[in-house]
Structure formats: C-alpha cells, structure tokens
Design a protein around this motif. Structure first.
Motif, mmCIF file in Angstrom:
data_model
loop_
_atom_site.group_PDB
_atom_site.id
_atom_site.type_symbol
_atom_site.label_atom_id
_atom_site.label_comp_id
_atom_site.label_asym_id
_atom_site.label_seq_id
_atom_site.Cartn_x
_atom_site.Cartn_y
_atom_site.Cartn_z
ATOM 1 N N LEU A 177 79.007 91.147 41.241
ATOM 2 C CA LEU A 177 77.754 90.428 41.125
ATOM 3 C C LEU A 177 78.171 88.893 41.162
ATOM 4 O O LEU A 177 77.136 88.192 41.068
ATOM 5 C CB LEU A 177 77.011 90.752 39.879
ATOM 6 N N LEU A 178 79.312 88.426 41.347
ATOM 7 C CA LEU A 178 79.542 87.197 41.570
ATOM 8 C C LEU A 178 79.903 86.457 42.833
ATOM 9 O O LEU A 178 80.488 85.629 43.228
ATOM 10 C CB LEU A 178 80.660 86.567 40.643
ATOM 11 N N ASP A 179 79.610 87.528 44.089
ATOM 12 C CA ASP A 179 79.879 87.116 45.337
ATOM 13 C C ASP A 179 78.936 87.439 46.447
ATOM 14 O O ASP A 179 78.213 88.661 46.191
ATOM 15 C CB ASP A 179 81.111 87.946 45.736
ATOM 16 N N GLY A 180 78.645 86.551 47.223
ATOM 17 C CA GLY A 180 77.355 86.879 48.146
ATOM 18 C C GLY A 180 76.027 86.760 47.650
ATOM 19 O O GLY A 180 75.808 86.164 46.880
ATOM 20 N N GLY A 181 75.506 87.746 48.235
ATOM 21 C CA GLY A 181 74.057 87.939 47.830
ATOM 22 C C GLY A 181 73.705 88.438 46.407
ATOM 23 O O GLY A 181 72.831 87.830 45.802
ATOM 24 N N PRO A 182 74.521 89.247 45.810
ATOM 25 C CA PRO A 182 74.216 89.503 44.333
ATOM 26 C C PRO A 182 74.338 88.352 43.519
ATOM 27 O O PRO A 182 73.947 88.430 42.410
ATOM 28 C CB PRO A 182 75.471 90.695 44.063
ATOM 29 N N LEU A 183 75.157 87.352 44.000
ATOM 30 C CA LEU A 183 74.997 86.115 43.101
ATOM 31 C C LEU A 183 73.645 85.376 42.990
ATOM 32 O O LEU A 183 73.543 85.095 41.753
ATOM 33 C CB LEU A 183 75.957 85.037 43.997
ATOM 34 N N TYR A 184 72.983 85.733 43.562
ATOM 35 C CA TYR A 184 71.245 85.043 43.160
ATOM 36 C C TYR A 184 70.903 86.037 42.377
ATOM 37 O O TYR A 184 70.056 85.602 41.733
ATOM 38 C CB TYR A 184 70.712 85.131 44.683
ATOM 39 N N LEU A 185 71.014 87.430 42.344
ATOM 40 C CA LEU A 185 70.420 88.161 41.486
ATOM 41 C C LEU A 185 71.263 87.981 39.802
ATOM 42 O O LEU A 185 70.610 87.945 38.776
ATOM 43 C CB LEU A 185 70.877 89.711 41.725
ATOM 44 N N ALA A 186 72.674 87.720 40.104
ATOM 45 C CA ALA A 186 73.232 87.275 38.650
ATOM 46 C C ALA A 186 72.697 86.062 38.100
ATOM 47 O O ALA A 186 72.757 86.057 36.909
ATOM 48 C CB ALA A 186 74.688 87.215 39.045
ATOM 49 N N LEU A 187 72.554 85.003 38.806
ATOM 50 C CA LEU A 187 72.266 83.856 38.302
ATOM 51 C C LEU A 187 70.465 83.813 38.039
ATOM 52 O O LEU A 187 70.313 83.417 36.753
ATOM 53 C CB LEU A 187 72.298 82.464 39.503
ATOM 54 N N SER A 188 69.778 84.575 38.579
ATOM 55 C CA SER A 188 68.319 84.846 38.190
ATOM 56 C C SER A 188 68.208 85.595 37.030
ATOM 57 O O SER A 188 67.262 85.627 36.083
ATOM 58 C CB SER A 188 67.615 85.584 39.497
ATOM 59 N N ASN A 189 69.140 86.598 36.909
ATOM 60 C CA ASN A 189 69.003 87.487 35.494
ATOM 61 C C ASN A 189 69.207 86.287 34.364
ATOM 62 O O ASN A 189 68.656 86.672 33.383
ATOM 63 C CB ASN A 189 70.250 88.435 35.497
ATOM 64 N N ILE A 190 70.086 85.647 34.312
ATOM 65 C CA ILE A 190 70.519 84.652 33.338
ATOM 66 C C ILE A 190 69.326 83.850 33.138
ATOM 67 O O ILE A 190 68.675 83.755 31.981
ATOM 68 C CB ILE A 190 71.585 83.822 33.579
#
Length: 328
Positions: A177-190
């Motif tokens: 979740l800290l690389d590529g496209g999933p990074l946006y989801l990880a930051l958005s989740n916070i």
C-alpha cells in the motif's frame, strides 16, 4: 387651573434621572471595539502580518556579487514577478498539484458520503447506543494528524502490520500500500478516517434542528424512512453539506502531514509530493525562501479562488431553487 411646575425633588426611594454626559456616551460606543481589540491584535500579528511578509518576500531575491564572499557580496533586491513565473513553470509544483487533485477526488466524496451516511443512521429512531456510536465515530478527529499518519503507516508496513500477518496465514495476496497507485488509497484512508467524524457531527447537528412536525407529516402521508431521508433530510441539510465540502476542499489543497509522515517509510513519497511539501523543501531544504513565498502565495490564491467560486455557485443554485417568490 395650571399646575405648578414640578420641583427637582423626588419621592423617597426614587433615583433622579441624570442625562449621560458626552464622555459616557463615547465610552459606551467604544466598548465593543475594546472587546474586539485583543482578537484584532492576534489576527494582525499571527495572520495578516505573516501573509503580508510572505507577499513581500515573493517579490524579492538574493543578488550575488562576484564569488559571493564577504559581507556585502549578497544583497536582497527587487525581483518583480520572476519568482511567480518560475513557480508557475515549475514541473515539480505542477505535478504535486495533479497528485493532490487525484487525492482529493478520492478523499472528498468518500469522506462526505460516509459522514452523511453515519449522520442519517444516528438520526434514525431505531438506532441504539447513539451517544457511544457518535463518540466512537468522532474520536479519530481528536487524534493529531501526525499521530494518525504514524499509526496507519506502521499498519501499512508488511514487517510489522498485523493485517499482513493474517493475510499471510490465510494464503492471500499482500498488496504493498505504500508504492504506486495504492499509495493514493493509503493516504486517502488516513484522511477519511480522521475527518469523517467532524463532518458527521456538523451534518448530524443540522438533522437535529429539523422540526419533528416535518417527519410526522411525512409519516402521515405514508413516506418510508428511506423516502424521508432522501426527500426531506438530505435536502434540508444541504447547507451543512456545502459547508463540509468547502472545508474538505481547503484541507485537501493543504495536505501536508500525511505524506510527510509516511515519507520515511517508503521511497514512493518524494519531498515534492504535494505543493505544500514543495514549499517546505524550497524554504527549509534549499534555503530559497523567496521562491517558497511565491509558491505559498500561489497556493493561497488558488485556494481562495476555488473556495469563492464554489460558494458563489452554491449560493446561485440555492437562489435558483428558492425562486423569486421565496418558495421552492
């Protein structure tokens, strides 16, 4: 028979009327301004003055004479719009703005959608443990943003996260979740986890202000709870939805804590991931406070334009829905 003029004496226990003097009247008129003076001073010192200083710095630059050695080799001179031109053509700042745009397209609709859903659920007559549930949803907002980002950052790391341990035992894939496209989801989740509670409280408060007679009339007409929510509750809390959307836009444009906190945990977050991170890097990393000031002014101006445009469009739509007669 004419009555004798009243004497200046009054009966026992009565206080004679005394016309206030001009000095007392002036003191009464100036009292509100005296109460506002502390707030005005704090506003000027910690808000207006820093903004003015940043604008002044944005039109300046350092002129280096010769090799830049000696006491008079470096001097601050007028730069005009050179800093603004460099900021508007900076690819790193533009790329950061695009990343924040994608981040906002995820955060704003999801956060406001969940806030509206939770508010409608808490306003339902069949809800149980409403005070505890309301507190549980609002509690993440009370946690500082840096602490929340650290908490979720360690939950995203495969080596220490309990979620990855469970996925490994179940034989399921373990996404990074800290690389590529999933990074946006990880930051958005916070951001969604921390901001949904505040927006829910704002919407829920508006729902509580709706008169009970409106719901009773709708029930007498045979409206179901779903119809009441869609046709009565949501339209009547539209001003609160506009307010929360306005706050969410400002918070999205100013995203800084989450990517900065996650940066030591991954190489996918650069020092210029968001526009504010670019300003921080230029001001305290490279030492170019003049370029950073111009970038900060541009970000503030863009925030002002977007916010004012959105509020103007919302007010225009509200006036069109109300109509000239004052009725919808």
């Amino acid at each position: 028979m004419t009555s004798a003029p009243r004497s200046g004496t009054y009966g026992a226990g009565r206080t004679p009327y005394v016309r206030p003097s001009a000095r007392a009247a002036d003191r009464t008129r100036s009292a509100p301004y005296l109460f506002l003076l502390p707030a005005a001073l704090l506003f000027a010192l910690f808000f207006a003055l820093p903004i003015g200083y940043a604008v002044w710095l944005s039109f300046r630059k350092v002129h280096v004479s010769g090799l830049g050695l000696g006491s008079g080799a470096r001097s601050e001179v007028w730069a005009g719009f050179a800093n603004y031109t460099a900021a508007c053509t900076d690819s790193e700042l533009l790329d950061g703005a695009l990343r924040v745009l994608g981040y906002g397209c995820i955060v704003v609709p999801v956060m406001l959608g969940l806030a509206l859903l939770f508010a409608l659920m808490l306003d339902s007559e069949k809800v149980r443990l409403a005070p505890f549930t309301r507190l549980a949803i609002f509690l993440p907002y009370a946690i500082p943003g840096v602490v929340a980002a650290l908490l979720w950052g360690f939950l995203y790391l495969p080596d220490v996260s309990p979620f990855y341990y469970v996925l490994d035992k179940l034989g399921m894939p373990q996404p990074d979740l800290l690389d590529g496209g999933p990074l946006y989801l990880a930051l958005s989740n916070i951001a969604v986890w921390g901001g949904t509670g505040f927006n829910m409280i704002v919407i829920y408060t508006s729902l509580q202000a709706i008169p009970a007679e409106v719901y009773e009339a709708a029930k007498l007409d045979g409206a179901t709870p779903t119809q009441i929510a869609l046709r009565i509750k949501i339209p009547m809390v539209a001003p609160s939805l506009v307010l929360t959307f306005f706050f969410s836009i400002i918070a999205t444009l100013q995203v800084f804590n989450e990517p900065t906190t996650l940066k030591p945990l991954t190489n996918s977050v650069s020092t210029t991931w968001s526009p504010l991170m670019k300003v921080y890097r230029d001001a305290f990393g490279t030492g170019d406070i003049y370029q950073a000031a111009a970038e900060a002014v541009i970000i503030a101006f863009a925030t002002l334009v977007l916010s004012f445009g959105f509020l103007r469009a919302a007010n225009r739509r509200n006036k069109r829905d109300v109509g000239p007669g004052g009725a919808r």
